[in-house]
Design an enzyme around this catalytic site. Sequence first.
Site, short mmCIF file in Angstrom:
data_model
loop_
_atom_site.label_atom_id
_atom_site.label_comp_id
_atom_site.label_asym_id
_atom_site.label_seq_id
_atom_site.Cartn_x
_atom_site.Cartn_y
_atom_site.Cartn_z
N CYS A 115 0.84 -1.19 0.00
CA CYS A 115 0.00 0.00 0.00
C CYS A 115 0.88 1.24 0.00
CB CYS A 115 -0.93 0.01 1.20
SG CYS A 115 -1.96 1.49 1.29
N GLU B 84 -5.61 -8.10 -1.18
CA GLU B 84 -5.45 -8.19 0.27
C GLU B 84 -4.41 -7.18 0.73
OE1 GLU B 84 -2.99 -9.91 3.71
OE2 GLU B 84 -2.44 -9.59 1.62
N ARG C 169 -4.95 -12.06 13.11
CA ARG C 169 -4.25 -11.46 11.97
C ARG C 169 -5.28 -10.75 11.09
NH1 ARG C 169 0.71 -12.38 9.95
NH2 ARG C 169 1.14 -11.87 7.78
N ARG D 216 -6.73 -8.55 8.38
CA ARG D 216 -6.36 -8.02 7.07
C ARG D 216 -7.63 -7.58 6.34
NH1 ARG D 216 -2.24 -8.25 9.35
NH2 ARG D 216 -0.21 -8.98 8.62
#
Length: 487
Positions: free
Chosen positions: A81, A119, A170, A172
């Site tokens: 990103c 993702e 986790r 995401r």
Amino acid sequence: MSTTEGAPFRYIDLFAGIGGFAAALEAFGGECVYSVEIDDAAAKVYERNWGHSPLGDITRDANDVVMNVPAHDLLAAGFPCQPFSKSGAQRGMEETRGTLYWNILKIIQAHHPTIVLLENVRNLAGPRHKHEWDVIIQTLRDEGYRVSETPSVFSPHLLPLERGGRPQVRERVFITATYDPDGLLGEVEAKPPLANLSLRGGEEWDLAADLPLSDGEVPGTALSADEVAWLEAWDDFVTTMWPVVRAANTDSEREATLPGFPIWVDRWIKAEQLEAWAAGAPGVPYRNRTDLPDLWDDVPAWKQNFLVKNARFYTRYKAQLDRWLARHEVATFPPSRRKLEWQAQQTPTLWECVLQLRPSGIRAKRPTHLPALVAITQTSIIGSARRRLSTTEAARLQGFPDNFDFGPQSAAATYKQLGNGVNIGAVWNMLRAHASRDRAVLEASEKGRSLLKAILDDAPKSPDDRLEHVVAEGQSRYAESMLPVAV
């Protein structure tokens, strides 16, 4: 590339890492026609297990001039990103130029795959990146994709084990989109696929049974003598202070726990000293004050809060805390080991916790699940085993089967690659939920029907039922590619 005969769909794997997306997509029966990963070490592990090298650079293969990416039915990408420019008033593709998402978008424009699966870290869906999020959603819609503007934030610990879930928090964000240029569902809102996921509910994980943990000594996971000394000292703190705090707070179960705020030994002073400083007394009443300004009013509000809480805690239990400090010479510990972040609630001892030696301090959590694997040296310590998580256990935490082969590389490289990876069970279930959401669109085309059949109708609920087999097939392809060519 994979050479699956009569594969139900073709996919590409961008920013492939060691193959978290590939694992799920191969288990669905897909055929990889292009993959790319710029990191050499990760690419070697990928090649060893999937039978083809992804080593390359997407910026060379997909740009304004070149399109070296073949046609495909599904595009998967765990893309970095990079910040999009906020200058100017333009929207759409021009705003993504200079970012790696722009290269993904060039591929989408060239081939319009039936399904796009992206993702990223959760922060992409946070308020600081609203602009970037809006650009991604709008550019996909401009290309004819049905995509929800509501983020799908998901973690493998939310899934039951029988669905490929794992005891790892986790979180995401997933962006899933279906090519629908004709708008078959009209104005029907594209809700996030999360609504179609079967979640674990309130059931807690059992690390020893659900991961599972390896028995006995595991090479490369031992704690150093210093680490054991630090943890033994803080375990003494926990076992000493538990009965003291409980006895002092009999009226409130919530208060009858160890402090939940960061415990900073360097910030233990009498409350009256802190109050005097806050009232304007000259000087900072701490021996170690390198991170504090001279004036109380210049201390950030969040740090003032922690200073006040530590001073009150020390003042209330000074006799017990001073004896503990003397027993272990805590002042000689490194600064980050003079801090405890207790997030283990009613756990009675430190050695029953899951631990991390972080720059911010020693973090202790309940032993029901593990924090997210990260690509830096914060490998979790399993308190009950008195050792770090092994690379095999870390791979299990990401959903990889035990026959996945990392080759001769160092354990540090393996931990890094797993920390950078995507959880296989999360990908598997997110894609199945997406196919369920857009069944009506997928049924309208031959490619869509083939994807729907492979992902939803013919697939088991968990990738675990197939992963060992598909990894063995990939390793067989790799072995064949390494054979000498007959002259």
